[in-house]
Design a protein around this motif. Structure first.
Motif, PDB file in Angstrom:
ATOM      1  N   ALA A   1      -6.211  38.099 -13.795  1.00  0.00           N
ATOM      2  CA  ALA A   1      -6.912  39.247 -13.221  1.00  0.00           C
ATOM      3  C   ALA A   1      -6.477  40.492 -13.984  1.00  0.00           C
ATOM      4  CB  ALA A   1      -6.596  39.389 -11.732  1.00  0.00           C
ATOM      5  N   VAL A   2      -7.396  41.423 -14.159  1.00  0.00           N
ATOM      6  CA  VAL A   2      -7.102  42.650 -14.902  1.00  0.00           C
ATOM      7  C   VAL A   2      -7.352  43.846 -13.993  1.00  0.00           C
ATOM      8  CG1 VAL A   2      -7.673  44.041 -16.924  1.00  0.00           C
ATOM      9  CG2 VAL A   2      -7.723  41.540 -17.089  1.00  0.00           C
ATOM     10  N   VAL A   3      -6.309  44.640 -13.803  1.00  0.00           N
ATOM     11  CA  VAL A   3      -6.420  45.855 -12.985  1.00  0.00           C
ATOM     12  C   VAL A   3      -6.619  47.038 -13.921  1.00  0.00           C
ATOM     13  CG1 VAL A   3      -5.274  47.336 -11.297  1.00  0.00           C
ATOM     14  CG2 VAL A   3      -4.923  44.857 -11.215  1.00  0.00           C
ATOM     15  N   GLY A   4      -7.755  47.711 -13.801  1.00  0.00           N
ATOM     16  CA  GLY A   4      -8.066  48.838 -14.676  1.00  0.00           C
ATOM     17  C   GLY A   4      -9.225  48.491 -15.593  1.00  0.00           C
TER      18      GLY A   4
ATOM     19  N   THR B   1      -9.291  30.991 -18.986  1.00  0.00           N
ATOM     20  CA  THR B   1     -10.597  30.423 -18.621  1.00  0.00           C
ATOM     21  C   THR B   1     -11.199  31.088 -17.392  1.00  0.00           C
ATOM     22  OG1 THR B   1      -9.307  28.663 -17.594  1.00  0.00           O
ATOM     23  CG2 THR B   1     -10.319  28.183 -19.716  1.00  0.00           C
ATOM     24  N   THR B   2     -10.371  31.708 -16.577  1.00  0.00           N
ATOM     25  CA  THR B   2     -10.873  32.539 -15.487  1.00  0.00           C
ATOM     26  C   THR B   2     -10.339  33.940 -15.712  1.00  0.00           C
ATOM     27  OG1 THR B   2     -10.920  30.709 -13.896  1.00  0.00           O
ATOM     28  CG2 THR B   2     -10.834  32.944 -12.988  1.00  0.00           C
ATOM     29  N   ILE B   3     -11.230  34.921 -15.792  1.00  0.00           N
ATOM     30  CA  ILE B   3     -10.796  36.306 -15.998  1.00  0.00           C
ATOM     31  C   ILE B   3     -11.527  37.185 -14.985  1.00  0.00           C
ATOM     32  CG2 ILE B   3     -10.595  38.243 -17.607  1.00  0.00           C
ATOM     33  CD1 ILE B   3     -10.745  36.210 -19.907  1.00  0.00           C
TER      34      ILE B   3
ATOM     35  N   GLN C   1      -1.606  35.269 -14.045  1.00  0.00           N
ATOM     36  CA  GLN C   1      -1.148  36.501 -14.701  1.00  0.00           C
ATOM     37  C   GLN C   1      -2.073  37.641 -14.285  1.00  0.00           C
ATOM     38  OE1 GLN C   1      -2.016  33.837 -17.044  1.00  0.00           O
ATOM     39  NE2 GLN C   1       0.045  33.026 -17.253  1.00  0.00           N
ATOM     40  N   VAL C   2      -1.479  38.767 -13.995  1.00  0.00           N
ATOM     41  CA  VAL C   2      -2.282  39.960 -13.710  1.00  0.00           C
ATOM     42  C   VAL C   2      -1.887  41.039 -14.718  1.00  0.00           C
ATOM     43  CG1 VAL C   2      -2.916  41.708 -12.015  1.00  0.00           C
ATOM     44  CG2 VAL C   2      -2.494  39.361 -11.272  1.00  0.00           C
ATOM     45  N   LEU C   3      -2.887  41.626 -15.343  1.00  0.00           N
ATOM     46  CA  LEU C   3      -2.640  42.623 -16.382  1.00  0.00           C
ATOM     47  C   LEU C   3      -2.883  44.005 -15.800  1.00  0.00           C
ATOM     48  CD1 LEU C   3      -4.391  40.674 -19.288  1.00  0.00           C
ATOM     49  CD2 LEU C   3      -2.136  40.339 -18.227  1.00  0.00           C
ATOM     50  N   GLU C   4      -1.816  44.793 -15.711  1.00  0.00           N
ATOM     51  CA  GLU C   4      -1.854  46.105 -15.069  1.00  0.00           C
ATOM     52  C   GLU C   4      -2.060  47.159 -16.162  1.00  0.00           C
ATOM     53  OE1 GLU C   4      -1.769  49.462 -13.598  1.00  0.00           O
ATOM     54  OE2 GLU C   4       0.160  49.192 -14.594  1.00  0.00           O
TER      55      GLU C   4
END
Lengths: 349, 349
Positions: free
Chosen positions: A177-180, A198-200, A244-247
């Motif tokens: 997941a991507v925050v921002g 594979t999942t974003i 994984q989460v990308l902040e």
């Protein structure tokens, strides 16, 4: 030459300044082909960071080397070069450890560098580049003009998004997941896709940015924030959260969103410059084994890895630029980003 | 049967309690061969965590299976088993992700488990083990009695030290510092050595623990703390700090020591239960790219990896036990650890 200065809150001016000169033997003088405005430039622009006195601004550029000092061995006049958003020697222990942002001799654009005094900011016509052999990445040949925007992202945002993904350990099959949804967040999506996720899940509320997110590889869009956002991410990830989460923002709210959207045993990769904090809640991280890794991205070291995919057209991070203006319109570039009329503005001298 | 209860601050009693019985088909009853006192048991003992009413205590044990429920398939009567310090099913998504401490059905010893009601604490003669197939690790044959202490460390401290090292990314050639010289810190040294670290700096002020640290693989001892400790670690690591620092205490001071002793781009692996905080200083972590990873250690999943080296005698983590007492002397076991007369006490029913 012309260069951009900030005078204070919402006061950006392009003025005639002295041409840069070689001040150490390791310097190069680069003629800027393209530069841009960074989300972090908006902090002083908005007055969040006070501007005590007028100074040069900018830290992302690509250009052509005009002149090099006698100690420069690798870079030569005529090279097309990508400059990272900082100066580094490429030889110290931290550079060799892959953390060139902590270079023992390094420094930042637009201020007094550790070696040779003042270094220009990039939002201008020319730049004195200290430690040119370590700082600059030279292409083997002159690039096609259409590639300039994507090459410019290697100066900061694409490498920074990639750093978020690498720091979090994104790999084949990752659920991310991507925050921002700023330029860095969008590039983080592209980087995650490139690394095999594979999942974003892109957390975004803006239709134009959602479109780029999809183009870059997002498989899902979550518009909700806070607890509703966490719930939406969990609903897409078997109830547990993302690996994984990308902040990519840097506020207390965005970090909280990231930590709570990560599954037990997962990792937050963070590259959003922490805006006056927040301190991280160690007890909840501890009980769920959620780690936090990242920081100011050592993008210089990522250029060699990312460049081939840019040159081949496999990835097109330059899509984050949705407005191009002449350097003389730098003030409008800042205003357009401040007012969210543009995601990221490219400046052409 | 006999079991240990805590009544309040420095009030430990061994009392006659009801024998455990199978309460679900997935249970096992285990006769305890050895248990021990954990550093975290000292929190209620010292009154840091208040004890509202008398309750059973303990969470580390090995033993022999006496009886299993009809749904238990893998574990059978007569097996010698190692119990991790928590209950887990081994089949849920978090267990499969390697985070069995976040098992969706899991629970903790000495309280009401999610499945089947009360589960004993381990510092007693027998234990009802919920989800026996997931929770217990059965050895292929009865172990030699001399191996009991080392096998017991797989219940918590050796696996927890290993988790610190794994979470921090320790590998061949790593330069590691370990904050904390309790049983977990000592086991973290052993784990780092086992994973190939070539420089291991033990931060310890106690001669007896320093001796075990050396035995476990420490190459250097640093007695200083705070800024002097950071300075000493940097002096041993080319001026930059350790690649990985293993935080095995859980206080604000120890985490600060760990973060500041880590080189740019390095990682803190932490397993010290955070004692009421501290929140992590994100700005300094960000500027130096120092990550933090770890948490409550999923030791159940590490037993299969660590056991062969214990059985072969290649490692001897049981050295952390420097006092063995009969279960009936549990109060003295707590006092000895509280007064630092012992590092870790083994109890034999």
């Amino acid at each position: 030459m012309l260069a951009t200065l900030i005078y204070g809150e919402r006061d950006i001016r392009v003025e005639e300044v002295a041409d840069p000169v070689l001040s150490t033997g390791a310097d190069a003088i680069v003629r800027v082909v393209a530069s841009c405005v960074c989300g972090s430039d908006l902090w002083p622009y908005r007055g969040v960071t006070p501007t005590e006195e007028p100074h040069r601004i900018g830290h992302e550029f690509v250009g052509i080397v005009e002149e090099v000092g006698p100690d420069v061995a690798r870079i030569k006049a005529g090279d097309f070069v990508i400059a990272p958003f900082y100066v580094c020697d490429g030889t110290c222990v931290n550079c060799l450890n892959g953390v060139s942002t902590s270079c023992l001799q390094g420094g930042w654009w637009g201020g007094d560098d550790k070696v040779g005094g003042f270094a220009d900011g990039g939002q201008g016509e020319r730049v004195r580049v200290p430690l040119a052999d370590g700082t600059l990445f030279a292409l083997e040949e002159q690039p096609d003009d259409a590639l300039i925007p994507s090459l410019l992202t290697l100066s900061d945002v694409f490498g920074t998004g990639h750093h978020a993904a690498v720091s979090a350990g994104v790999g084949p099959g990752s659920v991310v997941a991507v925050v921002g949804d700023g330029a860095v967040g969008l590039c983080a999506i592209l980087a995650a896709k490139r690394l095999g996720a594979t999942t974003i899940i892109a957390m975004s509320r803006h239709a134009d940015r959602q479109a780029i997110a999809r183009e870059f590889g997002a498989t899902h869009i979550v518009e909700e924030r806070g607890s509703d956002g966490v719930k939406a991410v969990k609903a897409l990830t078997g109830g547990i959260g993302a690996d994984q989460v990308l902040e990519c923002v840097g506020t207390k709210e965005s970090m909280d969103q990231a930590l709570r959207s990560t599954r037990p045993g997962g990792m937050v990769g963070y590259v959003g410059v922490p805006n006056g904090g927040p301190e991280l809640p160690v007890r909840s991280m501890f009980s769920r084994n959620v780690g936090v890794n990242g920081g100011v991205a050592p993008v210089r070291g990522y250029i060699a890895e990312l460049l081939p995919d840019v040159l081949s057209g496999k990835v097109d991070p330059g899509l984050v630029f949705d407005l191009t203006l002449p350097l003389t319109d730098a003030a409008e570039a800042y205003a357009a980003m401040d007012e969210r009329r543009a995601t990221k503005v490219l400046l052409r001298p």
